[in-house]
Scaffold this motif. Structure first.
Motif, PDB file in Angstrom:
ATOM      1  N   GLY A  11       0.815  -1.203   0.000  1.00 23.11           N
ATOM      2  CA  GLY A  11       0.000   0.000   0.000  1.00 23.11           C
ATOM      3  C   GLY A  11       0.845   1.248   0.000  1.00 23.11           C
ATOM      4  N   THR A  12       0.224   2.357   0.290  1.00 23.29           N
ATOM      5  CA  THR A  12       0.898   3.650   0.182  1.00 23.29           C
ATOM      6  C   THR A  12       1.488   4.127   1.508  1.00 23.29           C
ATOM      7  OG1 THR A  12      -1.233   4.689   0.508  1.00 23.29           O
ATOM      8  CG2 THR A  12      -0.502   4.384  -1.765  1.00 23.29           C
ATOM      9  N   GLU A  13       1.512   3.263   2.513  1.00 26.21           N
ATOM     10  CA  GLU A  13       2.094   3.662   3.792  1.00 26.21           C
ATOM     11  C   GLU A  13       3.568   4.049   3.634  1.00 26.21           C
ATOM     12  OE1 GLU A  13       0.623   0.627   3.387  1.00 26.21           O
ATOM     13  OE2 GLU A  13      -1.298   0.998   4.356  1.00 26.21           O
ATOM     14  N   LEU A  14       4.226   3.441   2.650  1.00 26.63           N
ATOM     15  CA  LEU A  14       5.636   3.735   2.420  1.00 26.63           C
ATOM     16  C   LEU A  14       5.854   5.213   2.121  1.00 26.63           C
ATOM     17  CD1 LEU A  14       8.454   2.489   2.208  1.00 26.63           C
ATOM     18  CD2 LEU A  14       7.967   1.967  -0.172  1.00 26.63           C
ATOM     19  N   LEU A  15       4.965   5.806   1.359  1.00 23.67           N
ATOM     20  CA  LEU A  15       5.075   7.230   1.024  1.00 23.67           C
ATOM     21  C   LEU A  15       5.053   8.074   2.293  1.00 23.67           C
ATOM     22  CD1 LEU A  15       5.167   9.127  -1.451  1.00 23.67           C
ATOM     23  CD2 LEU A  15       2.691   9.167  -1.385  1.00 23.67           C
ATOM     24  N   GLU A  16       4.149   7.778   3.181  1.00 20.52           N
ATOM     25  CA  GLU A  16       4.053   8.519   4.441  1.00 20.52           C
ATOM     26  C   GLU A  16       5.286   8.292   5.315  1.00 20.52           C
ATOM     27  OE1 GLU A  16       0.340   6.791   5.637  1.00 20.52           O
ATOM     28  OE2 GLU A  16      -0.757   8.606   5.046  1.00 20.52           O
ATOM     29  N   ARG A  17       5.800   7.067   5.315  1.00 17.93           N
ATOM     30  CA  ARG A  17       6.980   6.766   6.133  1.00 17.93           C
ATOM     31  C   ARG A  17       8.219   7.466   5.584  1.00 17.93           C
ATOM     32  NH1 ARG A  17       7.497   0.989   8.141  1.00 17.93           N
ATOM     33  NH2 ARG A  17       9.023   2.026   9.444  1.00 17.93           N
ATOM     34  N   TRP A  18       8.337   7.552   4.251  1.00 18.50           N
ATOM     35  CA  TRP A  18       9.467   8.273   3.678  1.00 18.50           C
ATOM     36  C   TRP A  18       9.383   9.745   4.031  1.00 18.50           C
ATOM     37  CZ3 TRP A  18      10.356   6.303  -2.008  1.00 18.50           C
ATOM     38  CH2 TRP A  18      10.825   4.980  -1.962  1.00 18.50           C
ATOM     39  N   ALA A  19       8.194  10.311   3.951  1.00 17.58           N
ATOM     40  CA  ALA A  19       8.023  11.725   4.287  1.00 17.58           C
ATOM     41  C   ALA A  19       8.436  11.985   5.734  1.00 17.58           C
ATOM     42  CB  ALA A  19       6.579  12.153   4.051  1.00 17.58           C
ATOM     43  N   GLU A  20       8.096  11.073   6.593  1.00 17.15           N
ATOM     44  CA  GLU A  20       8.448  11.222   8.005  1.00 17.15           C
ATOM     45  C   GLU A  20       9.951  11.028   8.226  1.00 17.15           C
ATOM     46  OE1 GLU A  20       7.639   8.600  11.952  1.00 17.15           O
ATOM     47  OE2 GLU A  20       5.876   9.087  10.756  1.00 17.15           O
ATOM     48  N   ALA A  21      10.535  10.045   7.562  1.00 20.20           N
ATOM     49  CA  ALA A  21      11.941   9.714   7.770  1.00 20.20           C
ATOM     50  C   ALA A  21      12.898  10.751   7.197  1.00 20.20           C
ATOM     51  CB  ALA A  21      12.240   8.351   7.150  1.00 20.20           C
ATOM     52  N   PHE A  22      12.510  11.388   6.104  1.00 20.99           N
ATOM     53  CA  PHE A  22      13.404  12.336   5.436  1.00 20.99           C
ATOM     54  C   PHE A  22      12.928  13.756   5.624  1.00 20.99           C
ATOM     55  CE2 PHE A  22      13.505   8.531   2.506  1.00 20.99           C
ATOM     56  CZ  PHE A  22      14.642   8.010   3.078  1.00 20.99           C
ATOM     57  N   PRO A  23      12.574  14.174   6.779  1.00 20.31           N
ATOM     58  CA  PRO A  23      11.557  15.151   7.094  1.00 20.31           C
ATOM     59  C   PRO A  23      11.165  16.075   5.942  1.00 20.31           C
ATOM     60  CG  PRO A  23      13.505  15.514   8.456  1.00 20.31           C
ATOM     61  CD  PRO A  23      13.797  14.394   7.521  1.00 20.31           C
ATOM     62  N   THR A  24      10.110  15.675   5.314  1.00 20.62           N
ATOM     63  CA  THR A  24       9.526  16.420   4.211  1.00 20.62           C
ATOM     64  C   THR A  24       8.048  16.079   4.149  1.00 20.62           C
ATOM     65  OG1 THR A  24       9.843  16.997   1.893  1.00 20.62           O
ATOM     66  CG2 THR A  24      10.051  14.668   2.443  1.00 20.62           C
ATOM     67  N   SER A  25       7.373  16.571   3.161  1.00 19.39           N
ATOM     68  CA  SER A  25       5.943  16.296   3.044  1.00 19.39           C
ATOM     69  C   SER A  25       5.696  15.130   2.090  1.00 19.39           C
ATOM     70  CB  SER A  25       5.212  17.534   2.517  1.00 19.39           C
ATOM     71  OG  SER A  25       5.571  17.763   1.165  1.00 19.39           O
ATOM     72  N   VAL A  26       4.534  14.523   2.218  1.00 24.03           N
ATOM     73  CA  VAL A  26       4.119  13.462   1.305  1.00 24.03           C
ATOM     74  C   VAL A  26       4.118  13.990  -0.128  1.00 24.03           C
ATOM     75  CG1 VAL A  26       2.148  12.029   0.610  1.00 24.03           C
ATOM     76  CG2 VAL A  26       2.828  12.144   3.022  1.00 24.03           C
ATOM     77  N   ASP A  27       3.655  15.221  -0.316  1.00 17.14           N
ATOM     78  CA  ASP A  27       3.615  15.797  -1.656  1.00 17.14           C
ATOM     79  C   ASP A  27       5.007  15.928  -2.263  1.00 17.14           C
ATOM     80  OD1 ASP A  27       0.868  15.957  -1.695  1.00 17.14           O
ATOM     81  OD2 ASP A  27       0.786  18.078  -1.167  1.00 17.14           O
ATOM     82  N   LEU A  28       6.010  16.317  -1.470  1.00 16.04           N
ATOM     83  CA  LEU A  28       7.369  16.431  -2.002  1.00 16.04           C
ATOM     84  C   LEU A  28       7.961  15.067  -2.330  1.00 16.04           C
ATOM     85  CD1 LEU A  28       9.050  19.370  -0.079  1.00 16.04           C
ATOM     86  CD2 LEU A  28       8.528  19.206  -2.504  1.00 16.04           C
ATOM     87  N   VAL A  29       7.706  14.074  -1.484  1.00 15.43           N
ATOM     88  CA  VAL A  29       8.174  12.726  -1.802  1.00 15.43           C
ATOM     89  C   VAL A  29       7.528  12.273  -3.105  1.00 15.43           C
ATOM     90  CG1 VAL A  29       8.194  10.299  -1.092  1.00 15.43           C
ATOM     91  CG2 VAL A  29       8.652  12.085   0.594  1.00 15.43           C
ATOM     92  N   GLY A  34       8.070  11.053  -9.034  1.00 22.28           N
ATOM     93  CA  GLY A  34       7.309  11.149 -10.268  1.00 22.28           C
ATOM     94  C   GLY A  34       5.854  10.758 -10.166  1.00 22.28           C
ATOM     95  N   LEU A  35       5.269  10.998  -9.010  1.00 18.14           N
ATOM     96  CA  LEU A  35       3.844  10.725  -8.817  1.00 18.14           C
ATOM     97  C   LEU A  35       3.075  12.044  -8.783  1.00 18.14           C
ATOM     98  CD1 LEU A  35       4.062   8.028  -6.017  1.00 18.14           C
ATOM     99  CD2 LEU A  35       3.399   7.653  -8.402  1.00 18.14           C
ATOM    100  N   PRO A  36       1.788  11.999  -9.055  1.00 19.40           N
ATOM    101  CA  PRO A  36       0.998  13.228  -8.936  1.00 19.40           C
ATOM    102  C   PRO A  36       0.933  13.675  -7.482  1.00 19.40           C
ATOM    103  CG  PRO A  36      -0.416  11.342  -9.396  1.00 19.40           C
ATOM    104  CD  PRO A  36       1.002  10.854  -9.468  1.00 19.40           C
ATOM    105  N   LEU A  37       0.753  14.961  -7.271  1.00 14.84           N
ATOM    106  CA  LEU A  37       0.603  15.455  -5.895  1.00 14.84           C
ATOM    107  C   LEU A  37      -0.652  14.854  -5.287  1.00 14.84           C
ATOM    108  CD1 LEU A  37       1.609  19.198  -6.269  1.00 14.84           C
ATOM    109  CD2 LEU A  37       3.010  17.262  -5.583  1.00 14.84           C
ATOM    110  N   ASN A  38      -0.643  14.697  -4.008  1.00 20.82           N
ATOM    111  CA  ASN A  38      -1.746  14.102  -3.258  1.00 20.82           C
ATOM    112  C   ASN A  38      -2.109  12.695  -3.734  1.00 20.82           C
ATOM    113  OD1 ASN A  38      -2.117  16.448  -1.658  1.00 20.82           O
ATOM    114  ND2 ASN A  38      -3.259  17.368  -3.343  1.00 20.82           N
ATOM    115  N   PRO A  39      -1.133  11.820  -3.981  1.00 22.13           N
ATOM    116  CA  PRO A  39      -1.475  10.490  -4.482  1.00 22.13           C
ATOM    117  C   PRO A  39      -2.278   9.669  -3.488  1.00 22.13           C
ATOM    118  CG  PRO A  39       0.822  10.570  -3.850  1.00 22.13           C
ATOM    119  CD  PRO A  39       0.292  11.971  -3.766  1.00 22.13           C
TER     120      PRO A  39
END
Length: 120
Positions: A11-29, A34-39
């Motif tokens: 699932g998409t939990e990885l996107l949220e975990r990357w955003a948290e780990a690399f302190p940034t937003s889900v949208d920036l990850v 190369g994904l659309p914003l707010n995936p």
């Protein structure tokens, strides 16, 4: 704690975990891979499948290059910031955004060359 080399969740939990780990937003990850914003807000199955597949593909790439760096954060910084001469100075992130799956394949081929002793 998130580690690049850990097995990614389904699932998409990885996107949220990357955003948290690399302190940034889900949208920036999402933007960097190369994904659309707010995936995560997209409810259609095609968008969710694209998100999941892209994240797994990027995860595999990051796992391959992780031994080159001293931290997960440094690996991510390479992905988003390091210009690669064989790709006309594009960063790995730019290669993925420009060429999608073909870009990911090209980056894996480049890593193969590096692992066999090739240079940039």
């Amino acid at each position: 704690m998130f580690e690049i080399e850990s097995t990614p969740e389904l699932g998409t939990e990885l996107l949220e975990r990357w955003a948290e780990a690399f302190p940034t937003s889900v949208d920036l990850v999402a933007q960097h891979v190369g994904l659309p914003l707010n995936p995560l807000k997209s409810l259609d199955s095609k968008s969710l499948e694209l998100t999941h597949t892209r994240l797994l593909d990027i995860h595999k790439l990051l796992c391959r290059v992780r031994p080159w760096f001293n931290s997960d954060k440094a690996t991510w910084e390479w992905f988003i910031n390091e210009p690669l001469a064989p790709f006309n100075g594009l960063t790995p992130s730019d290669v993925v955004k420009s060429y999608h799956n073909g870009g990911i394949e090209a980056l894996h081929e480049w890593v193969d060359g590096r692992e066999l002793g090739g240079f940039q």
